[in-house]
Design an enzyme around this catalytic site. Structure first.
Site, PDB file in Angstrom:
ATOM      1  N   ASP A 199      -5.035   4.913  -7.502  1.00  0.00           N
ATOM      2  CA  ASP A 199      -5.233   3.674  -6.546  1.00  0.00           C
ATOM      3  C   ASP A 199      -5.350   2.496  -7.349  1.00  0.00           C
ATOM      4  O   ASP A 199      -6.110   2.080  -8.302  1.00  0.00           O
ATOM      5  CB  ASP A 199      -6.291   3.652  -5.816  1.00  0.00           C
ATOM      6  N   ILE A 200      -4.314   1.577  -7.411  1.00  0.00           N
ATOM      7  CA  ILE A 200      -4.197   0.269  -8.325  1.00  0.00           C
ATOM      8  C   ILE A 200      -5.463  -0.483  -8.031  1.00  0.00           C
ATOM      9  O   ILE A 200      -5.726  -1.255  -9.057  1.00  0.00           O
ATOM     10  CB  ILE A 200      -2.819  -0.202  -8.241  1.00  0.00           C
ATOM     11  N   ASN A 226       4.807 -10.319  -0.816  1.00  0.00           N
ATOM     12  CA  ASN A 226       6.049 -10.885  -0.564  1.00  0.00           C
ATOM     13  C   ASN A 226       5.992 -12.175  -0.618  1.00  0.00           C
ATOM     14  O   ASN A 226       5.278 -12.869  -1.177  1.00  0.00           O
ATOM     15  CB  ASN A 226       6.148 -10.309   1.338  1.00  0.00           C
ATOM     16  N   GLY A 263       1.310  -1.900   2.379  1.00  0.00           N
ATOM     17  CA  GLY A 263       1.578  -1.573   0.916  1.00  0.00           C
ATOM     18  C   GLY A 263       0.418  -1.848  -0.171  1.00  0.00           C
ATOM     19  O   GLY A 263      -0.680  -2.145   0.372  1.00  0.00           O
ATOM     20  N   VAL A 264       1.021  -1.905  -1.209  1.00  0.00           N
ATOM     21  CA  VAL A 264       0.137  -2.345  -2.297  1.00  0.00           C
ATOM     22  C   VAL A 264      -0.216  -3.889  -2.100  1.00  0.00           C
ATOM     23  O   VAL A 264      -1.544  -4.228  -2.242  1.00  0.00           O
ATOM     24  CB  VAL A 264       1.034  -2.477  -3.691  1.00  0.00           C
ATOM     25  N   ASP A 265       0.350  -4.815  -1.579  1.00  0.00           N
ATOM     26  CA  ASP A 265       0.024  -5.920  -1.213  1.00  0.00           C
ATOM     27  C   ASP A 265      -1.283  -6.060  -0.259  1.00  0.00           C
ATOM     28  O   ASP A 265      -1.981  -6.813  -0.401  1.00  0.00           O
ATOM     29  CB  ASP A 265       1.163  -6.910  -0.572  1.00  0.00           C
ATOM     30  N   TYR A 292      10.661  -2.135   0.149  1.00  0.00           N
ATOM     31  CA  TYR A 292      11.845  -2.934  -0.173  1.00  0.00           C
ATOM     32  C   TYR A 292      13.038  -2.107  -0.560  1.00  0.00           C
ATOM     33  O   TYR A 292      14.174  -2.414  -0.902  1.00  0.00           O
ATOM     34  CB  TYR A 292      11.602  -3.781  -1.423  1.00  0.00           C
TER      35      TYR A 292
END
Length: 176
Positions: A9-10, A23, A31-33, A125
């Protein structure tokens, strides 16, 4: 510079900088964002809105990178980069490489010693794990050559799936 690949988990990485697969609007997403925005708290969205009103009125260009404080994350900075959206016909591989290259350059200019990357472009993406890992390899290799005196000591690739982790391990193996 050490390279590590891990499944995790970043949002939990204790590094100087985490890279956000953002984005163009910089105003959060999935997602990650979305995960980074939720973990950092509302201050991250406010900082991104400030960027939009002061220097990026049309959003962040694909392949570029910009930094904000990390607020509630265990990192110091969030480096936002926008990958090319393959599903929208953005198939220029150089832009994908640029996401990694520009993020490394920015992390170095901030004085970061360690930086954690997700698989930029590898989720919604539409870029394959192999394409993303190859782009990361090209960027790291190029950065090492062009910035031999960099203060970056550790580059982590923190992958959300075991499949992505396995591909990154295979592709980046020679660098580790």
């Amino acid at each position: 510079m050490r390279i590590t690949v891990l499944h995790g988990d970043i949002t939990q990485r204790r590094v100087d900088a985490v890279v956000n697969a953002a984005n163009a609007s910089l105003l959060g997403g999935g997602g990650v964002d979305g995960a980074l925005h939720r973990a950092a708290g509302p201050e991250l969205l406010a900082a991104c809105r400030e960027l939009r009103t002061t220097g990026l009125p049309h959003g962040l260009q694909t392949g570029a990178a910009v930094a904000t404080p990390a607020f509630g994350l265990p990192a110091r900075w969030v480096i936002h980069t926008v990958g090319p959206n393959r599903h929208a016909g953005q198939t220029n591989r150089a832009l994908l490489v640029s996401c990694f290259s520009e993020s490394l350059r920015l992390a170095d200019s901030l004085g970061a010693q360690d930086v954690a990357f997700p698989a930029v472009g590898g989720g919604a993406y539409g870029w394959s794990a192999m394409h993303v890992a190859q782009a990361a390899l090209d960027a790291v290799t190029g950065f090492r050559v062009s910035h031999p005196a960099s203060g970056l000591e550790l580059v982590e690739f923190v992958l959300h799936t075991a499949e992505m982790e396995a591909v990154f391990r295979d592709v980046l193996g020679p660098l580790r």
